[in-house]
Design an enzyme around this catalytic site. Structure first.
Site, PDB file in Angstrom:
ATOM      1  N   HIS A   1     -10.053  -7.177  14.096  1.00  0.00           N
ATOM      2  CA  HIS A   1      -8.687  -7.668  14.321  1.00  0.00           C
ATOM      3  C   HIS A   1      -7.742  -6.488  14.431  1.00  0.00           C
ATOM      4  O   HIS A   1      -7.924  -5.461  13.798  1.00  0.00           O
ATOM      5  CB  HIS A   1      -8.241  -8.613  13.196  1.00  0.00           C
ATOM      6  CG  HIS A   1      -8.315  -8.005  11.830  1.00  0.00           C
ATOM      7  ND1 HIS A   1      -9.497  -7.886  11.136  1.00  0.00           N
ATOM      8  CD2 HIS A   1      -7.360  -7.464  11.041  1.00  0.00           C
ATOM      9  CE1 HIS A   1      -9.260  -7.296   9.974  1.00  0.00           C
ATOM     10  NE2 HIS A   1      -7.969  -7.020   9.888  1.00  0.00           N
TER      11      HIS A   1
ATOM     12  N   GLN B   1      -9.523  -2.333   5.143  1.00  0.00           N
ATOM     13  CA  GLN B   1     -10.038  -3.488   5.890  1.00  0.00           C
ATOM     14  C   GLN B   1     -10.582  -4.490   4.882  1.00  0.00           C
ATOM     15  O   GLN B   1     -11.490  -4.164   4.099  1.00  0.00           O
ATOM     16  CB  GLN B   1     -11.139  -3.078   6.882  1.00  0.00           C
ATOM     17  CG  GLN B   1     -11.588  -4.273   7.725  1.00  0.00           C
ATOM     18  CD  GLN B   1     -12.660  -3.931   8.757  1.00  0.00           C
ATOM     19  OE1 GLN B   1     -13.149  -2.795   8.821  1.00  0.00           O
ATOM     20  NE2 GLN B   1     -13.034  -4.919   9.550  1.00  0.00           N
ATOM     21  N   VAL B   2     -10.010  -5.688   4.901  1.00  0.00           N
ATOM     22  CA  VAL B   2     -10.405  -6.738   3.959  1.00  0.00           C
ATOM     23  C   VAL B   2     -11.248  -7.790   4.674  1.00  0.00           C
ATOM     24  O   VAL B   2     -12.242  -8.283   4.140  1.00  0.00           O
ATOM     25  CB  VAL B   2      -9.156  -7.392   3.328  1.00  0.00           C
ATOM     26  CG1 VAL B   2      -9.540  -8.571   2.457  1.00  0.00           C
ATOM     27  CG2 VAL B   2      -8.378  -6.355   2.517  1.00  0.00           C
TER      28      VAL B   2
ATOM     29  N   HIS C   1      -3.699  -5.574  14.131  1.00  0.00           N
ATOM     30  CA  HIS C   1      -2.384  -6.029  13.653  1.00  0.00           C
ATOM     31  C   HIS C   1      -1.318  -5.633  14.665  1.00  0.00           C
ATOM     32  O   HIS C   1      -1.263  -4.475  15.104  1.00  0.00           O
ATOM     33  CB  HIS C   1      -2.020  -5.348  12.329  1.00  0.00           C
ATOM     34  CG  HIS C   1      -2.927  -5.663  11.187  1.00  0.00           C
ATOM     35  ND1 HIS C   1      -2.614  -6.602  10.234  1.00  0.00           N
ATOM     36  CD2 HIS C   1      -4.141  -5.160  10.826  1.00  0.00           C
ATOM     37  CE1 HIS C   1      -3.591  -6.657   9.324  1.00  0.00           C
ATOM     38  NE2 HIS C   1      -4.522  -5.788   9.660  1.00  0.00           N
TER      39      HIS C   1
ATOM     40  N   ASP D   1      -0.372 -13.824  11.067  1.00  0.00           N
ATOM     41  CA  ASP D   1      -0.976 -13.419   9.795  1.00  0.00           C
ATOM     42  C   ASP D   1      -0.443 -14.317   8.669  1.00  0.00           C
ATOM     43  O   ASP D   1       0.746 -14.619   8.609  1.00  0.00           O
ATOM     44  CB  ASP D   1      -0.620 -11.952   9.522  1.00  0.00           C
ATOM     45  CG  ASP D   1      -1.477 -11.340   8.431  1.00  0.00           C
ATOM     46  OD1 ASP D   1      -2.221 -10.384   8.721  1.00  0.00           O
ATOM     47  OD2 ASP D   1      -1.397 -11.806   7.268  1.00  0.00           O
ATOM     48  N   ILE D   2      -1.348 -14.735   7.778  1.00  0.00           N
ATOM     49  CA  ILE D   2      -0.965 -15.634   6.689  1.00  0.00           C
ATOM     50  C   ILE D   2      -0.071 -14.935   5.662  1.00  0.00           C
ATOM     51  O   ILE D   2       0.673 -15.575   4.935  1.00  0.00           O
ATOM     52  CB  ILE D   2      -2.251 -16.195   6.014  1.00  0.00           C
ATOM     53  CG1 ILE D   2      -1.998 -17.506   5.318  1.00  0.00           C
ATOM     54  CG2 ILE D   2      -2.865 -15.194   5.060  1.00  0.00           C
ATOM     55  CD1 ILE D   2      -3.273 -18.221   4.882  1.00  0.00           C
TER      56      ILE D   2
ATOM     57  N   ASN E   1      -7.416  -1.380  10.793  1.00  0.00           N
ATOM     58  CA  ASN E   1      -8.074  -0.845   9.609  1.00  0.00           C
ATOM     59  C   ASN E   1      -9.583  -0.887   9.840  1.00  0.00           C
ATOM     60  O   ASN E   1     -10.129  -1.930  10.211  1.00  0.00           O
ATOM     61  CB  ASN E   1      -7.709  -1.678   8.371  1.00  0.00           C
ATOM     62  CG  ASN E   1      -6.211  -1.647   8.083  1.00  0.00           C
ATOM     63  OD1 ASN E   1      -5.547  -0.649   8.351  1.00  0.00           O
ATOM     64  ND2 ASN E   1      -5.693  -2.726   7.540  1.00  0.00           N
TER      65      ASN E   1
END
Ligand code: 5GP
Ligand code: ZN
Length: 116
Positions: A100, A94-95, A102, A31-32, A87
């Site tokens: 995905h 959820q963005v 986590h 993750d960034i 999410n």
């Protein structure tokens, strides 16, 4: 592939990214904006909007990917355990609207807060 989907671009290798995991239908990468060192995202190669859209037939492979990512964190000494977080929907934070999971490393005494 969806236009303007960052995870589609990573999955198709249009954007180069070091992968920590890859199988037929999923990839894993860091993750960034990690909540802990080693925070990994397991992402479908195909564009599904969320967990609700992925076919159940991929469930075993998805579980394998999540377990492998978590075990790698433990076996590499980065984590004693991990949280698995999904999410679904903007109301649930959820963005990125591409499936995905986590995988968040946890260690005794860490300050990770999952719901804040
Ligand atoms: P969500 O809130 O949608 O469940 O989480 C999306 C996650 O994707 C966030 O933790 C965010 O830091 C991560 N993320 C967003 N864009 C990128 C990117 O371009 N590269 C990587 N490696 N992670 C990203
Ligand atoms: Zn996508």
């Amino acid at each position: 592939m969806e236009d303007d989907c960052i995870f589609c671009k990573i999955a198709s290798k249009e954007i180069s990214k070091d992968l920590v995991y890859e199988d037929e239908n999923f990839i894993g990468f860091l993750d960034i904006n990690p909540r802990a060192d080693g925070h990994t995202l397991i992402v479908s190669k195909k564009h599904y909007k969320s967990l609700l859209d992925i076919p159940n037939s991929l469930g075993n492979e998805l579980q394998e990917a999540v377990k492998k990512a978590g075990l790698d964190l433990i076996n590499s000494g980065k984590a004693e355990g991990f949280n698995v977080l999904v999410n679904v929907g903007e109301v649930a934070d959820q963005v990125v609207h591409h499936l995905h999971i986590h995988v968040i490393p946890r260690n005794d005494g860490d300050s990770v807060r999952l719901f804040s």
